[in-house]
Design an enzyme around this catalytic site. Structure first.
Site, PDB file in Angstrom:
ATOM      1  CG  ASP A   1      44.130  45.360  36.394  1.00  0.00           C
ATOM      2  OD1 ASP A   1      42.940  45.298  36.011  1.00  0.00           O
ATOM      3  OD2 ASP A   1      44.743  46.431  36.510  1.00  0.00           O
TER       4      ASP A   1
ATOM      5  CE1 TYR B   1      42.160  51.248  33.251  1.00  0.00           C
ATOM      6  CE2 TYR B   1      43.345  52.052  35.169  1.00  0.00           C
ATOM      7  CZ  TYR B   1      42.570  51.093  34.561  1.00  0.00           C
ATOM      8  OH  TYR B   1      42.208  49.967  35.257  1.00  0.00           O
TER       9      TYR B   1
ATOM     10  CG  HIS C   1      40.373  41.648  37.760  1.00  0.00           C
ATOM     11  ND1 HIS C   1      40.773  41.477  36.452  1.00  0.00           N
ATOM     12  CD2 HIS C   1      40.927  42.814  38.185  1.00  0.00           C
ATOM     13  CE1 HIS C   1      41.530  42.505  36.094  1.00  0.00           C
ATOM     14  NE2 HIS C   1      41.642  43.323  37.126  1.00  0.00           N
TER      15      HIS C   1
END
Length: 409
Positions: free
Chosen positions: A192, A318, A381
């Site tokens: 990630d 982000y 993930h």
């Protein structure tokens, strides 16, 4: 106005490497329970699956467990069983676990988490890496393990200025490994955001970094294939699904992290559902998150965000990372591989339920040397979190080539 218990207060970090222990107050735990007991629930979804988000019954089950059965002190004690430290790098206090192996010639490895993960992803792999013999491995596969928390996450400080993107975090990791811990030769791994940071680190070629490994290879060819192979078609379908149906969370955080941050900071329900939905969507499960991770595991991670008050600051990564590339029209564009062709040897382990699994030849276009590439049989993930045994075995196998170079630490 009543004064509510504050989130965990972190000691001021200096350039020294200072021991740290986790101590959440009873008042903070009581405040969490009060909030959970007073939830105003929405009405039930209008579908019989997860397509509208977390179903009401699943949400209530998680909260009921959190309120009545979950024990934060258990996880707190687990964290405190590892050597933990804080140090200031580039103006920000960085928290990290540093577990050294007792085996001779152990190799230093840096493990980087992502969102909505945390250091909690790695608690069940640390001992497997430091003492592989205990888990059926070989002494010569041992690692000295370093697990830092990304700035804005967990027990690291929240950045007070813009610019803490993956490249800057990678530079801080180099300082941590070489200047603070004194490692002369080491390897790095991530998934990630950890994949983006690890790829950036490899691109920077810091002194001593022998090789890097990811479980989310962010590689797309400069020219998309006109007639894709089966593997290419699967990878392209993964991209298509993600950009059309899977980016709602990212769109919010990479454009308006502060707005969603109010909910994540004030409401444990909002924080939990924001994360719990990803445990459903991104794990290797048969329809519900609990197929892949226990309620306690998920709540360890969620509670870590809650008690440190990092829902908002974590969201800002982000803005700094994904938002930066979207604003420059580069996200998932052809040729994007985390910063150009990588010269440091790169490896990857592909877990079947990962959001994106490219074919090896895409990586070979972006990485000068692909030293390891393996598709494993289970996991998604959150590779180390879901499948600690498989993850540890992949680390043992992947980095064997570099053992001789890393000796004498």
């Amino acid at each position: 106005m009543s004064v509510l218990p504050q989130f965990l207060t972190l000691p001021e970090a200096t350039e020294a490497v200072t021991p740290f222990e986790v101590r959440v107050s009873d008042a903070a735990i009581d405040d969490l329970h009060r909030r959970l007991a007073g939830i105003r629930w929405p009405d039930r979804e209008l579908v019989d699956d997860w397509s509208q988000g977390v179903p009401l019954a699943a949400a209530q089950q998680l909260v009921e467990h959190w309120l009545h059965r979950y024990d934060w002190r258990r996880f707190e004690a687990r964290l405190n069983s590892f050597p933990q430290f804080r140090t200031r790098i580039d103006g920000v206090g960085i928290y990290f676990i540093h577990a050294r192996s007792t085996h001779e010639n152990a190799m230093p490895i840096l493990l980087t988490h992502g969102w909505p993960g945390s250091i909690a992803e790695f608690v069940n792999v640390i001992e497997r890496l430091t003492d592989p013999v205990k888990f059926g491995g070989k002494a010569e596969d041992a690692f000295h393990v370093v697990v830092p928390a990304i700035p804005g996450y967990g027990f690291s400080d929240k950045p007070r200025e813009l610019g803490w993107n993956p490249a800057r975090i990678a530079r801080a990791w180099s300082v941590l490994m070489t200047e603070r811990l004194g490692y002369r030769r080491w390897v790095a791994q991530g998934g990630d955001w950890g994949s983006a940071i690890t790829t950036a680190l490899a691109g920077q070629k810091p002194d001593g970094l022998l090789a890097a490994h990811v479980n989310l290879p962010m590689v797309v060819p400069a020219e998309l294939p006109e007639h894709p192979t089966e593997a290419e078609a699967k990878a392209l379908a993964g991209i298509e699904y993600f950009v059309t149906k899977g980016t709602g969370y990212a769109d919010q955080m990479n454009t308006r992290p502060q707005t969603i941050g109010y909910a994540l900071n004030d409401s444990p329900l909002a924080l939990a559902m924001w994360m719990y939905e990803k445990f459903w969507d991104w794990t290797d499960n048969q329809g519900k998150p609990e197929d892949a991770l226990s309620l306690d595991q998920m709540l360890d991670d969620i509670s870590l965000y809650w008690f440190t008050g990092t829902g908002t600051s974590a969201s800002r990564l982000y803005w700094e990372g994904v938002g930066e590339t979207i604003r420059s029209h580069e996200f998932f564009s052809p040729g994007r591989s985390g910063g150009g062709r990588i010269e440091i040897p790169m490896g990857a382990s592909l877990f079947p339920a990962e959001t994106f699994n490219p074919p090896r030849h895409w990586a070979e276009q972006a990485w000068e040397t692909v030293f390891y590439w393996n598709e494993v049989g289970a996991g998604g993930h959150f590779a180390a979190f879901e499948e600690p045994a498989i993850f540890a075995q992949e680390m043992w196998r992947a980095f064997r080539t570099f053992r001789e170079q890393a000796q004498g630490q």
